[in-house]
Design an enzyme around this catalytic site. Sequence first.
Site, PDB file in Angstrom:
ATOM      1  N   GLY A   8       0.840  -1.024  -0.163  1.00 30.00           N
ATOM      2  CA  GLY A   8      -0.093  -0.048   0.247  1.00 30.00           C
ATOM      3  C   GLY A   8       0.700   1.273   0.024  1.00 30.00           C
ATOM      4  O   GLY A   8       0.916   2.135   0.954  1.00 30.00           O
ATOM      5  N   PRO A   9       1.553   1.325  -1.104  1.00 30.34           N
ATOM      6  CA  PRO A   9       2.536   2.651  -1.250  1.00 30.34           C
ATOM      7  C   PRO A   9       1.666   4.049  -1.574  1.00 30.34           C
ATOM      8  O   PRO A   9       1.982   4.500  -2.474  1.00 30.34           O
ATOM      9  CB  PRO A   9       3.326   2.200  -2.328  1.00 30.34           C
ATOM     10  CG  PRO A   9       2.836   1.466  -3.193  1.00 30.34           C
ATOM     11  CD  PRO A   9       1.598   0.742  -2.370  1.00 30.34           C
ATOM     12  N   GLY A  10       0.564   4.286  -0.617  1.00 24.85           N
ATOM     13  CA  GLY A  10      -0.043   5.520  -0.858  1.00 24.85           C
ATOM     14  C   GLY A  10       0.576   6.605  -0.022  1.00 24.85           C
ATOM     15  O   GLY A  10       1.785   6.614  -0.221  1.00 24.85           O
ATOM     16  N   ALA A  11      -0.157   7.623   0.503  1.00 29.56           N
ATOM     17  CA  ALA A  11       0.308   8.777   1.181  1.00 29.56           C
ATOM     18  C   ALA A  11       1.153   8.366   2.382  1.00 29.56           C
ATOM     19  O   ALA A  11       2.386   8.800   2.351  1.00 29.56           O
ATOM     20  CB  ALA A  11      -0.937   9.485   1.807  1.00 29.56           C
ATOM     21  N   ASN A  98      -4.664   4.304  11.027  1.00 31.05           N
ATOM     22  CA  ASN A  98      -5.433   4.499  12.247  1.00 31.05           C
ATOM     23  C   ASN A  98      -6.360   3.668  12.609  1.00 31.05           C
ATOM     24  O   ASN A  98      -6.469   2.576  12.185  1.00 31.05           O
ATOM     25  CB  ASN A  98      -6.240   5.873  11.335  1.00 31.05           C
ATOM     26  CG  ASN A  98      -5.467   7.140  11.497  1.00 31.05           C
ATOM     27  OD1 ASN A  98      -4.729   7.426  12.381  1.00 31.05           O
ATOM     28  ND2 ASN A  98      -5.775   7.931  10.537  1.00 31.05           N
ATOM     29  N   ALA A 124      -0.153  13.433   5.518  1.00 34.88           N
ATOM     30  CA  ALA A 124       0.483  13.236   3.936  1.00 34.88           C
ATOM     31  C   ALA A 124      -0.658  13.294   3.124  1.00 34.88           C
ATOM     32  O   ALA A 124      -1.793  12.480   3.300  1.00 34.88           O
ATOM     33  CB  ALA A 124       1.272  12.124   4.005  1.00 34.88           C
ATOM     34  N   LYS A 175      -4.888   9.315  19.990  1.00 33.73           N
ATOM     35  CA  LYS A 175      -4.903   9.572  18.383  1.00 33.73           C
ATOM     36  C   LYS A 175      -6.267   9.398  17.933  1.00 33.73           C
ATOM     37  O   LYS A 175      -6.746  10.342  17.140  1.00 33.73           O
ATOM     38  CB  LYS A 175      -4.080   8.765  17.685  1.00 33.73           C
ATOM     39  CG  LYS A 175      -3.822   8.627  16.076  1.00 33.73           C
ATOM     40  CD  LYS A 175      -3.299  10.040  15.652  1.00 33.73           C
ATOM     41  CE  LYS A 175      -3.692  10.263  14.148  1.00 33.73           C
ATOM     42  NZ  LYS A 175      -2.863   9.578  13.020  1.00 33.73           N
ATOM     43  N   SER A 245      -7.258  12.593   6.589  1.00 37.20           N
ATOM     44  CA  SER A 245      -7.682  11.867   5.356  1.00 37.20           C
ATOM     45  C   SER A 245      -9.069  11.294   5.345  1.00 37.20           C
ATOM     46  O   SER A 245      -9.457  11.241   4.003  1.00 37.20           O
ATOM     47  CB  SER A 245      -6.753  10.303   5.529  1.00 37.20           C
ATOM     48  OG  SER A 245      -7.032   9.826   6.767  1.00 37.20           O
ATOM     49  N   GLU A 257     -12.923   5.656   6.046  1.00 41.93           N
ATOM     50  CA  GLU A 257     -12.577   4.644   7.340  1.00 41.93           C
ATOM     51  C   GLU A 257     -13.629   4.982   8.372  1.00 41.93           C
ATOM     52  O   GLU A 257     -12.950   5.196   9.702  1.00 41.93           O
ATOM     53  CB  GLU A 257     -11.179   4.909   7.570  1.00 41.93           C
ATOM     54  CG  GLU A 257     -10.117   4.236   6.558  1.00 41.93           C
ATOM     55  CD  GLU A 257      -8.644   4.407   7.090  1.00 41.93           C
ATOM     56  OE1 GLU A 257      -8.369   5.591   7.441  1.00 41.93           O
ATOM     57  OE2 GLU A 257      -7.977   3.453   7.176  1.00 41.93           O
TER      58      GLU A 257
HETATM   59  N1  LIG Z   1      -2.759  10.219   4.899  1.00 42.31           N
HETATM   60  C1  LIG Z   1      -2.561  10.764   6.027  1.00 42.31           C
HETATM   61  O1  LIG Z   1      -2.270  11.736   6.540  1.00 42.31           O
HETATM   62  C2  LIG Z   1      -2.839   9.938   7.292  1.00 42.31           C
HETATM   63  C3  LIG Z   1      -3.263   8.486   7.215  1.00 42.31           C
HETATM   64  N2  LIG Z   1      -3.363   7.794   8.225  1.00 42.31           N
HETATM   65  C4  LIG Z   1      -3.705   6.238   8.089  1.00 42.31           C
HETATM   66  O2  LIG Z   1      -2.825   5.561   7.317  1.00 42.31           O
HETATM   67  C5  LIG Z   1      -3.459   4.402   6.511  1.00 42.31           C
HETATM   68  C6  LIG Z   1      -3.104   4.687   5.103  1.00 42.31           C
HETATM   69  O3  LIG Z   1      -3.915   6.015   4.662  1.00 42.31           O
HETATM   70  P1  LIG Z   1      -3.244   6.735   3.339  1.00 42.31           P
HETATM   71  O4  LIG Z   1      -1.916   6.399   3.136  1.00 42.31           O
HETATM   72  O5  LIG Z   1      -3.578   8.153   3.720  1.00 42.31           O
HETATM   73  O6  LIG Z   1      -4.159   6.000   2.168  1.00 42.31           O
HETATM   74  P2  LIG Z   1      -3.954   6.078   0.641  1.00 42.31           P
HETATM   75  O7  LIG Z   1      -5.180   5.714   0.022  1.00 42.31           O
HETATM   76  O8  LIG Z   1      -3.010   7.269   0.263  1.00 42.31           O
HETATM   77  O9  LIG Z   1      -2.996   4.657   0.412  1.00 42.31           O
HETATM   78  C7  LIG Z   1      -3.430   3.330   0.512  1.00 42.31           C
HETATM   79  C8  LIG Z   1      -2.783   2.657  -0.346  1.00 42.31           C
HETATM   80  O10 LIG Z   1      -2.894   1.358  -0.348  1.00 42.31           O
HETATM   81  C9  LIG Z   1      -2.986   0.998  -1.668  1.00 42.31           C
HETATM   82  N3  LIG Z   1      -3.809  -0.593  -1.510  1.00 42.31           N
HETATM   83  C10 LIG Z   1      -5.028  -0.900  -1.280  1.00 42.31           C
HETATM   84  N4  LIG Z   1      -5.267  -2.094  -1.186  1.00 42.31           N
HETATM   85  C11 LIG Z   1      -4.095  -2.754  -1.808  1.00 42.31           C
HETATM   86  C12 LIG Z   1      -3.711  -4.099  -1.881  1.00 42.31           C
HETATM   87  N5  LIG Z   1      -4.538  -5.156  -2.044  1.00 42.31           N
HETATM   88  N6  LIG Z   1      -2.575  -4.247  -2.408  1.00 42.31           N
HETATM   89  C13 LIG Z   1      -1.556  -3.194  -2.555  1.00 42.31           C
HETATM   90  N7  LIG Z   1      -2.025  -1.871  -2.325  1.00 42.31           N
HETATM   91  C14 LIG Z   1      -3.104  -1.752  -1.810  1.00 42.31           C
HETATM   92  C15 LIG Z   1      -3.778   1.751  -2.366  1.00 42.31           C
HETATM   93  O11 LIG Z   1      -3.716   1.683  -3.889  1.00 42.31           O
HETATM   94  P3  LIG Z   1      -4.253   2.647  -4.755  1.00 42.31           P
HETATM   95  O12 LIG Z   1      -3.083   3.327  -5.197  1.00 42.31           O
HETATM   96  O13 LIG Z   1      -4.845   1.753  -5.933  1.00 42.31           O
HETATM   97  O14 LIG Z   1      -5.265   3.523  -4.327  1.00 42.31           O
HETATM   98  C16 LIG Z   1      -3.143   3.177  -1.791  1.00 42.31           C
HETATM   99  O15 LIG Z   1      -2.020   3.360  -2.462  1.00 42.31           O
HETATM  100  C17 LIG Z   1      -4.963   4.651   7.099  1.00 42.31           C
HETATM  101  O16 LIG Z   1      -5.274   3.935   7.850  1.00 42.31           O
HETATM  102  C18 LIG Z   1      -5.093   6.088   7.291  1.00 42.31           C
HETATM  103  O17 LIG Z   1      -6.016   6.452   8.200  1.00 42.31           O
HETATM  104  C19 LIG Z   1      -2.847   8.113   9.501  1.00 42.31           C
HETATM  105  C20 LIG Z   1      -2.043   9.296   9.721  1.00 42.31           C
HETATM  106  C21 LIG Z   1      -2.049  10.194   8.524  1.00 42.31           C
HETATM  107  C1  LIG Z   2      -5.060  14.086  11.242  1.00 46.75           C
HETATM  108  C2  LIG Z   2      -4.035  13.185  10.749  1.00 46.75           C
HETATM  109  C3  LIG Z   2      -3.248  13.619   9.416  1.00 46.75           C
HETATM  110  C4  LIG Z   2      -2.879  13.177  11.666  1.00 46.75           C
HETATM  111  O1  LIG Z   2      -1.666  12.134  11.190  1.00 46.75           O
HETATM  112  C5  LIG Z   2      -4.706  11.717  10.367  1.00 46.75           C
HETATM  113  O2  LIG Z   2      -4.312  10.712  11.264  1.00 46.75           O
HETATM  114  C6  LIG Z   2      -5.457  11.468   9.108  1.00 46.75           C
HETATM  115  O3  LIG Z   2      -5.748  12.520   8.513  1.00 46.75           O
HETATM  116  O4  LIG Z   2      -5.740  10.443   8.880  1.00 46.75           O
END
Ligand SMILES: NC(=O)C1=CN([C@@H]2O[C@H](COP(=O)(O)OP(=O)(O)OC[C@H]3O[C@@H](n4cnc5c(N)ncnc54)[C@H](OP(=O)(O)O)[C@@H]3O)[C@@H](O)[C@H]2O)C=CC1
Ligand SMILES: CC(C)(CO)C(=O)C(=O)O
Length: 296
Positions: A8-11, A98, A124, A175, A245, A257
């Site tokens: 899951g290389p997202g944010a 989260n 992010a 959190k 997010s 979520e």
């Molecule tokens: N963003 C933020 O600021 C914060 C987020 N969080 C938590 O971190 C977690 C991740 O969030 P975030 O990074 O924002 O989410 P994103 O949607 O940016 O990233 C999730 C990633 O998971 C990928 N994915 C989903 N299913 C699969 C799979 N089966 N195989 C491979 N990749 C997969 C998605 O693919 P695809 O590219 O196709 O969408 C996407 O790249 C969540 O629980 C969020 O609540 C916590 C703190 C801060």
């Molecule tokens: C508030 C924040 C950015 C803190 O890391 C977060 O958890 C989210 O957006 O999911």
Amino acid sequence: MTTIAVIGPGAIGGTVAAWLAQKPDFSLVLCARTPLDDLRVETPEGVITAQPEVLTDPAKARVVDWVLVATKTYDVESTRPWLERLVGADTRVAIIQNGVEHVQLFAHLVPEERLVPVMINLPAVRSAPGRIEQRGHGIIAVPAGRNGDELVALFGHTEIEAAAHADFLSQAWIKLTSNCGAIVPALTLRAPGPVWSADMEAIVRGLAEECAAVGRAEGAEIPQSVVEATVANARNSREGSIAGSIHADRLAGHQMEVDARNGVIVRLGETHGIATPMNRVLVTLLAGAGSPWVSR
Ligand SMILES: NC(=O)C1=CN([C@@H]2O[C@H](COP(=O)(O)OP(=O)(O)OC[C@H]3O[C@@H](n4cnc5c(N)ncnc54)[C@H](OP(=O)(O)O)[C@@H]3O)[C@@H](O)[C@H]2O)C=CC1
Ligand SMILES: CC(C)(CO)C(=O)C(=O)O
């Protein structure tokens, strides 16, 4: 050489992977759903880039030392094919999500003693595959113990401040309490600050008080100052700001979520006999808004 796979290389996954890849002793592989060429992250310390191996086919994955899962909480089941290939006898699996149910969500996929729940505080935003803005300092908390200590060591060279805590439960609930008010802008599609009123304060305060009460019943220590800070953050939010997010996901038409962030307060409240009317109403309304999820 330490081998690390990020599912899951997202944010979050992309930011964490880019930081880890700055250490030449680490061999990174990105397990992606949507293909990407490389990582470019604007961080508070400048732009960092990385060109790790990218896989989109679980059949090509091999056993690694560490798996970091950074999917959304509702995508747990889809990580199964990756975990089946990546996890060997000595692999540890960190869940960077989260919520407060990291271990419960993955216990049917990975032996519990090898799961490491991770609380991450790191704002992010991803603008395109592999293109991410880290908008503030990163903090990671894990449970104390061998697995937690070794995960913390992985982040030694990064901007992300990682620490192991004897009382991880409290870190996760603090959190969750800080995050639970974000359901308001996810519902109204507007920061609450510019439309602040006594009634709005009662809603945000109710959400946070309920979360803290349920967390305390679960055994977490949540200072009242966390509730006050959650209310203050909502009151001070500015027009056009995105409250994290869940708000960003609703704006983008993505699945949210809601269950992991507010539904859990209602569910666990029920088990403790604690009423959670504010979270219940907002979870129901957000579900009722019937956002047409764009499945990704
Ligand atoms: N963003 C933020 O600021 C914060 C987020 N969080 C938590 O971190 C977690 C991740 O969030 P975030 O990074 O924002 O989410 P994103 O949607 O940016 O990233 C999730 C990633 O998971 C990928 N994915 C989903 N299913 C699969 C799979 N089966 N195989 C491979 N990749 C997969 C998605 O693919 P695809 O590219 O196709 O969408 C996407 O790249 C969540 O629980 C969020 O609540 C916590 C703190 C801060
Ligand atoms: C508030 C924040 C950015 C803190 O890391 C977060 O958890 C989210 O957006 O999911």
